[in-house]
Design a protein around this motif. Structure first.
Motif, PDB file in Angstrom:
ATOM      1  N   GLU A  70     -41.633  41.002 -27.788  1.00  0.00           N
ATOM      2  CA  GLU A  70     -40.985  41.141 -29.091  1.00  0.00           C
ATOM      3  C   GLU A  70     -39.983  40.015 -29.345  1.00  0.00           C
ATOM      4  O   GLU A  70     -39.803  39.576 -30.472  1.00  0.00           O
ATOM      5  CB  GLU A  70     -40.343  42.534 -29.186  1.00  0.00           C
ATOM      6  CG  GLU A  70     -41.440  43.594 -29.285  1.00  0.00           C
ATOM      7  CD  GLU A  70     -40.983  45.030 -29.107  1.00  0.00           C
ATOM      8  OE1 GLU A  70     -40.061  45.258 -28.298  1.00  0.00           O
ATOM      9  OE2 GLU A  70     -41.551  45.908 -29.765  1.00  0.00           O
ATOM     10  N   GLU A  98     -37.657  44.827 -34.218  1.00  0.00           N
ATOM     11  CA  GLU A  98     -38.185  44.357 -32.932  1.00  0.00           C
ATOM     12  C   GLU A  98     -37.057  44.167 -31.902  1.00  0.00           C
ATOM     13  O   GLU A  98     -37.251  44.447 -30.716  1.00  0.00           O
ATOM     14  CB  GLU A  98     -38.964  43.045 -33.099  1.00  0.00           C
ATOM     15  CG  GLU A  98     -40.243  43.157 -33.914  1.00  0.00           C
ATOM     16  CD  GLU A  98     -41.339  44.005 -33.273  1.00  0.00           C
ATOM     17  OE1 GLU A  98     -41.038  44.910 -32.478  1.00  0.00           O
ATOM     18  OE2 GLU A  98     -42.506  43.768 -33.605  1.00  0.00           O
ATOM     19  N   HIS A 104     -36.308  47.573 -30.597  1.00  0.00           N
ATOM     20  CA  HIS A 104     -37.380  48.034 -29.685  1.00  0.00           C
ATOM     21  C   HIS A 104     -37.168  47.433 -28.297  1.00  0.00           C
ATOM     22  O   HIS A 104     -37.282  48.117 -27.286  1.00  0.00           O
ATOM     23  CB  HIS A 104     -38.773  47.613 -30.199  1.00  0.00           C
ATOM     24  CG  HIS A 104     -39.114  48.170 -31.537  1.00  0.00           C
ATOM     25  ND1 HIS A 104     -40.174  47.730 -32.288  1.00  0.00           N
ATOM     26  CD2 HIS A 104     -38.516  49.144 -32.261  1.00  0.00           C
ATOM     27  CE1 HIS A 104     -40.208  48.405 -33.418  1.00  0.00           C
ATOM     28  NE2 HIS A 104     -39.215  49.256 -33.438  1.00  0.00           N
ATOM     29  N   HIS A 130     -41.101  53.988 -31.933  1.00  0.00           N
ATOM     30  CA  HIS A 130     -41.600  52.609 -31.896  1.00  0.00           C
ATOM     31  C   HIS A 130     -42.875  52.492 -32.736  1.00  0.00           C
ATOM     32  O   HIS A 130     -43.029  51.574 -33.546  1.00  0.00           O
ATOM     33  CB  HIS A 130     -41.849  52.189 -30.437  1.00  0.00           C
ATOM     34  CG  HIS A 130     -42.085  50.725 -30.277  1.00  0.00           C
ATOM     35  ND1 HIS A 130     -42.087  50.086 -29.070  1.00  0.00           N
ATOM     36  CD2 HIS A 130     -42.349  49.751 -31.190  1.00  0.00           C
ATOM     37  CE1 HIS A 130     -42.323  48.792 -29.236  1.00  0.00           C
ATOM     38  NE2 HIS A 130     -42.504  48.572 -30.524  1.00  0.00           N
ATOM     39  N   GLU A 162     -43.558  50.164 -35.988  1.00  0.00           N
ATOM     40  CA  GLU A 162     -44.647  49.175 -35.967  1.00  0.00           C
ATOM     41  C   GLU A 162     -45.489  49.293 -37.240  1.00  0.00           C
ATOM     42  O   GLU A 162     -45.921  48.282 -37.802  1.00  0.00           O
ATOM     43  CB  GLU A 162     -45.530  49.343 -34.726  1.00  0.00           C
ATOM     44  CG  GLU A 162     -44.883  48.870 -33.436  1.00  0.00           C
ATOM     45  CD  GLU A 162     -44.396  47.432 -33.488  1.00  0.00           C
ATOM     46  OE1 GLU A 162     -45.096  46.566 -34.041  1.00  0.00           O
ATOM     47  OE2 GLU A 162     -43.282  47.164 -32.998  1.00  0.00           O
TER      48      GLU A 162
HETATM   49 FE   LIG Z   1     -41.981  46.620 -31.585  1.00  0.00          FE
END
Ligand SMILES: [Fe+2]
Ligand SMILES: [Fe+2]
Length: 286
Positions: free
Chosen positions: A52, A82, A85, A167, A171
């Motif tokens: 990421e 991101e 994450h 997540h 996405e």
């Molecule tokens: Fe991600």
């Protein structure tokens, strides 16, 4: 048909914190007591933070070519999501390393330096094409995870499911951002499809190779080859992998756009489920 993003809507990073400290480390195979499945998921989680970060660098490399104000906001949302994450997966990954998963090599300083050196060998557009392609992988996996009752009913640590569902939701929220940035920066269909073809050829050997590496390093797996073979068979015949390569290949059709796959209803359902008034993860927001 390509669905343009609705004006004024763009992904936003949620400030969120997961708690992995309550996990009982004696229970190593946290996905349904399944050794191969657990190693597969641990490997995925191990790869997210450095992957990421590379995605973020790739959109930053073309930032000066993006003029559309809505796309700029979408990119900012993508970067924020991101980055979060990566942070939260790193937290989980520390726990996974403690539990004996051999994933630390993916996210070391040396691995980071190697990744930077590889990125520098390619143009900004090729780098971004790789991100857009990888984002198709995460969108396809996210759609599977969120839409399959079979997957959602796999017993696993609740906090692990919380992380995975959050997540997956984000996405889907940002699935077309890198793609649109690539186009806006002047990326061509030839580069987009060519880069995906390269990544696609690499998918199964890389997945098998990294999974085999993790299993060879697990003493329980070394003692139980029949169990490994049975669980590996079940994993690759199961709801995560069944038909996956066909879905990934859709990206190589000329003219493809991520929003051709309509995930709006799925997204709305999970936004409410996780972050609505009675959302499961409202208490995780900071
Ligand atoms: Fe991600
Ligand atoms: Fe993403």
């Amino acid at each position: 048909m390509t669905l343009a993003p609705v004006a004024g809507t763009y992904p936003k990073a949620r400030r969120i914190k997961f708690r992995f400290d309550q996990h009982d480390s004696n229970d190593k195979y946290f996905v349904d007591g399944d050794m191969v499945f657990s190693h597969f998921v641990a490997g995925l989680s191990g790869g997210f933070p450095p992957g990421e970060e590379s995605f973020i660098r790739s959109v930053r490399r073309v930032a000066d070519r993006i003029t559309d104000p809505l796309l700029k906001k979408r990119i900012a949302g993508f970067v924020g999501q991101e980055a979060t994450h990566g942070q939260e997966h790193r937290q989980l990954n520390r726990k996974l390393v403690e539990m004996g998963y051999p994933i630390e090599w993916i996210d070391t300083e040396q691995a980071h330096a190697r990744m930077l050196a590889i990125e520098e060998r390619f143009s900004a557009l090729v780098h971004l094409a790789a991100t857009a392609a990888a984002e198709h992988y995460t969108a396809v996996l996210a759609e599977r995870v969120l839409s399959s009752d079979e997957i959602q009913s796999i017993p696993a640590e609740p906090e692990f499911w919380n992380l995975l569902n959050w997540h997956a939701l984000e996405e889907l929220e940002h699935k077309s951002v890198a793609f649109d940035a690539f186009r806006a920066a002047g990326g061509t269909e030839g580069v987009r499809i060519g880069v995906m073809a390269g990544l696609y050829a690499f998918t199964l050997p890389f997945t098998f190779g990294s999974l085999a590496y993790a299993l060879v390093r697990d003493p329980v797996a070394r003692r139980q080859p029949v169990r490994v073979a049975r669980e590996a068979y079940d994993l690759f015949r199961g709801p995560i992998f069944r038909g996956l390569m066909v879905e990934l290949a859709k990206y190589m059709r000329p003219g493809f756009h991520p929003d051709d796959i309509d995930t709006t209803a799925l997204l709305k359902h999970w936004q409410t489920e996780l972050f609505g008034d009675d959302g499961v993860l409202v208490d995780h927001l900071k």
